[in-house]
Design a protein around this motif. Structure first.
Motif, PDB file in Angstrom:
ATOM      1  N   ARG A   1     -22.687  -8.862  -4.450  1.00 40.01           N
ATOM      2  CA  ARG A   1     -22.660  -7.356  -4.131  1.00 40.01           C
ATOM      3  C   ARG A   1     -21.518  -6.878  -5.150  1.00 40.01           C
TER       4      ARG A   1
ATOM      5  N   ALA B   1     -26.977  -2.856   8.539  1.00 35.93           N
ATOM      6  CA  ALA B   1     -27.205  -3.162   7.238  1.00 35.93           C
ATOM      7  C   ALA B   1     -28.775  -3.323   7.221  1.00 35.93           C
TER       8      ALA B   1
ATOM      9  N   TYR C   1     -25.166   2.603   0.262  1.00 35.44           N
ATOM     10  CA  TYR C   1     -25.594   1.540  -0.005  1.00 35.44           C
ATOM     11  C   TYR C   1     -24.263   0.542  -0.127  1.00 35.44           C
TER      12      TYR C   1
ATOM     13  N   LYS D   1     -24.838  -0.948   2.873  1.00 34.44           N
ATOM     14  CA  LYS D   1     -25.952  -1.318   2.752  1.00 34.44           C
ATOM     15  C   LYS D   1     -27.184  -0.960   3.491  1.00 34.44           C
TER      16      LYS D   1
END
Lengths: 499, 499
Positions: free
Chosen positions: A64, A182, A201, A205
């Motif tokens: 990520r 998420a 995001y 997420k």
């Protein structure tokens, strides 16, 4: 990473239809243009995938972390070029003019005078110490009064429903996190301010389900890119059928990049739709005081006589746009839902702003005399003059555009300059503008379904606007000094631009 | 939610051992106390579970939103009481004295004079507009110079390695997110500033693996709660054996709550350990200029001649502690790793601070004359005097404590006041203090493995300290006016307190 959104289901190149003429609605200036004919199987919605764009990683970062870094690298493509070669009348007259970032640069003189007054520098122990993460009480009281007045709320708004953060970017992140799991999603009509994709995001997420609007005025539509409940229903059912859980709807009013203002009736319909499906509504009203056309009547949802589902209606406002202070980093949430207010406030230890700035903001926002008699009239007059100038230039180029009276931008139809009507061509055109030293935002950055639309920011001084539009004209008339087809190594797409 | 940490493996009540006497090391004041005898199966580490504490949800929030809200509700338990009944010499003399929040309230007069000077209020267009998310160049240059000087770096530090954020809370969140996947972990020696649990978990879903230190001086230890590489190795291997992937090590220096300062030799050992295992090291040095005892020589890792693994060494500093300005919300990252710097900078659109404040900070930090000749000498003298006073009071009560020369706190051993030596008793004692109008932080909030330790903040004015210590004495001598056993409905544990 287990929480990545599913693969995007929308093709990246759409609408390669034949040329024809199209009406952009009563308030749109006409010109030669192509119709974007929709294939029978053309999707009316899509589930976005913020991670699909990502390619390379770093051995030092988590997956990520690498995606997050990608957002920086890609956003930098246009902005790095711009920042390395920024226009300056004296020092760099051949530098890049920025008509891409949505900032109001017209009122610095007014702001500077007001913010330099002696009432602005106050040092008290309480301002230097840990404070209520919801924001200082004095500021929340001031904001409740301010929003009551400017949103014309039927009853006084309450300080306990106000949460203070360092910008609406943070508020998108916080709301996405506390409202959705998420992988869950918000509905959002496109075109929309594209950075929201990143904001919901990166930490949260959370995905976006695009409700595609286009320029064709069909059925019950009265204007291009019109949002209807029917389109919302189709997108919602479509997302459900793909197994995507939708938790809310994001609306921007006045809309960025269209400049559209929703009528009270439309707002009521959208809110009723959300209530029927138990969807939260995130109302982004950061341009609410930037309605410069007197005939354009603006209604905040906070001004509605009755909210259909007040516990699921969350309003965001900020000084970034309406007071031309995006660098001050201030945004606020108004919600009657105390669970949401408290959850967002908990996240405010990551989104807090200085007590010193909170004090300055309270001083500014309580000064209704200055706001009503000095700032807003002058700001609106300047916005209108700048809008008039860019409109005139676009008309001279026979470029159709949405002629609205709100925001800092004009949504313009450059489809006639794309021979095949693809996003690749749109991107090449964007690059030709940049190579000719003018930075714009292209429709793809707003997830517009039709290639060829561009957003022109007009809230800049006359000299820069003139020069910027001159450079635009050079490109469109094929008179710029740059190659028409830059090397393919430079063809990365612009995205994640500051609004 | 798929990313929740596993269930905590440590029992919440530990060390119910028999009473005895124990040496707390050469710099610790002695007194009657109990030894915390360790059972043979006593764990030397544990994998934390920030979510295990959570119970109830909200129908409007996501599951993670409910957990986030829980952090607020639980933290509010002590602080809501405090904020509703705050001590004020004139208006509320029987209100609560706060010896729980780690803030330096001794130098407001100095700060106020400096921050009120005319060089502090500067309004420039660039300060009001979007800026580099890493922070304004002028501030990053100033920070590089500042850290070079005060950390005694062997070579000048570089502005491009500096990232500016709104506080070190945000930096913990950002680093956790970009360095670890959800569910991965950092090692952290306990006791530690407990809010880090929340900061790495709330957005990042990153866990902590506790490296338990205790007060017993055994083996190669020369002081209580001593961190050794052996203890780090055991915790790391233990976590691996439980399937937990450890990505880094968090060190606080000067340590909160112990006040310990790591020697250059110790630092080098910890960093070499991290390098061997390819672990990132997050060095929290937010108290580096709050070393008030001249004999206590402080070394920043940035001052080491050679960093074992510079690409994995990330240093955080802030003005919250060293300049007594936790309400100004400023923190900074120094890292040579550009992937990490850029990834954190990308998150800075959620952790940005006002351009106006960035300007003020640059003015403050470049004023080395004021810092060296006015602020630091006076600040250190006041910290020392306050520390001396509270030390004297604790000695009079025959309470052992760690006598260090850094930070705003004294780590004190109140185990003799717990008859069974449990965390339940510790919590009851904490509540008796609160009921007698003095707020403290108990060891459980720092994940201390031994029940009965409390952190006393001494960086407050003499009058409040005197009153606070008087109230502490009343409770410990059984002379307070409050019940010894409050109703069980009030027995929620304090946590998530601001440091």
């Amino acid at each position: 990473m287990s929480t990545l959104p599913q693969k995007e289901s929308r093709a990246s190149t759409a609408c390669p239809g034949p040329a024809s003429t199209q009406d952009l609605g009563s308030s749109c200036d006409n010109g030669p243009e192509r119709e974007c004919s929709r294939k029978p199987d053309q999707k009316l919605y899509a589930v976005g995938d913020a991670s699909a764009i990502f390619s390379s990683g770093s051995s030092y970062l988590s997956s990520r972390g690498s995606i997050i870094k990608w957002f920086w690298d890609s956003a930098q493509e246009g902005y790095r070029t711009y920042h390395m070669d920024k226009y300056d009348e004296d020092k760099n007259p051949s530098g890049i003019i920025n008509l891409g970032t949505s900032e109001n640069k017209l009122c610095f003189d007014l702001l500077s005078r007001r913010l330099s007054q002696s009432d602005m520098l106050q040092i008290e122990p309480s301002l230097l110490q840990y404070a209520d993460w919801r924001g200082h009480q004095f500021l929340r009281e001031e904001l409740a009064k301010f929003l009551s007045f400017y949103c014309k709320s039927p009853a006084p708004l309450k300080p306990e429903n106000v949460v203070v953060l360092n910008g609406s970017t943070s508020l998108f992140s916080a709301l996405a996190t506390v409202l959705c799991e998420a992988g869950e999603a918000f509905l959002i009509p496109t075109p929309y301010y594209g950075a929201i994709t990143e904001h919901v995001y990166v930490y949260g997420k959370v995905r976006l389900v695009y409700v595609y609007l286009d320029s064709k005025v069909t059925g019950p539509d009265t204007r291009p890119f019109q949002l209807t409940v029917e389109k919302l229903e189709i997108a919602l059912q479509g997302a459900h059928s793909e197994g995507v859980k939708v938790k809310g709807l994001i609306l921007i009013n006045p809309q960025n990049p269209l400049g559209d203002i929703y009528s009270p009736g439309e707002l009521q319909e959208y809110l009723e739709f959300a209530k029927r499906h138990k969807l939260h509504v995130v109302m982004d009203e950061v341009y609410m005081l930037s309605v410069f056309e007197e005939s354009a009547a603006y209604s905040s949802v906070l001004g509605l006589e009755r909210l259909p589902d007040p516990q699921r209606t969350h309003v965001m406002w900020s000084t970034s746009k309406d007071f031309g202070m995006s660098g001050v980093r201030f945004g606020t949430l108004y919600t009657e839902n105390q669970d949401v207010a408290v959850a967002v406030a908990t996240l405010c230890c990551y989104h807090g702003l200085s007590g010193l700035v909170q004090y300055q903001l309270a001083q500014l926002l309580r000064d209704h005399d200055w706001i009503n008699q000095v700032y807003l009239p002058e700001n609106h007059a300047r916005l209108k003059a700048a809008h008039t100038y860019v409109s005139k230039e676009l008309r001279a180029l026979r470029i159709p555009f949405l002629n609205r009276g709100a925001g800092f931008f004009i949504w313009a139809d450059l489809r006639k300059y794309l021979s095949k009507g693809t996003f690749e061509e749109e991107m090449l055109l964007w690059r030709r503008f940049l190579d000719n030293k003018v930075l714009l935002s292209s429709g793809k950055a707003f997830e517009c379904i039709e290639p060829g639309w561009f957003r022109f920011i007009f809230a800049d001084n006359a000299h820069q606007l003139r020069l910027g539009m001159q450079r635009v004209r050079q490109v469109l008339e094929g008179k710029s000094q740059v190659a028409e087809d830059p090397p393919s190594s430079q063809t990365q797409e612009p995205s994640s631009q500051p609004r």
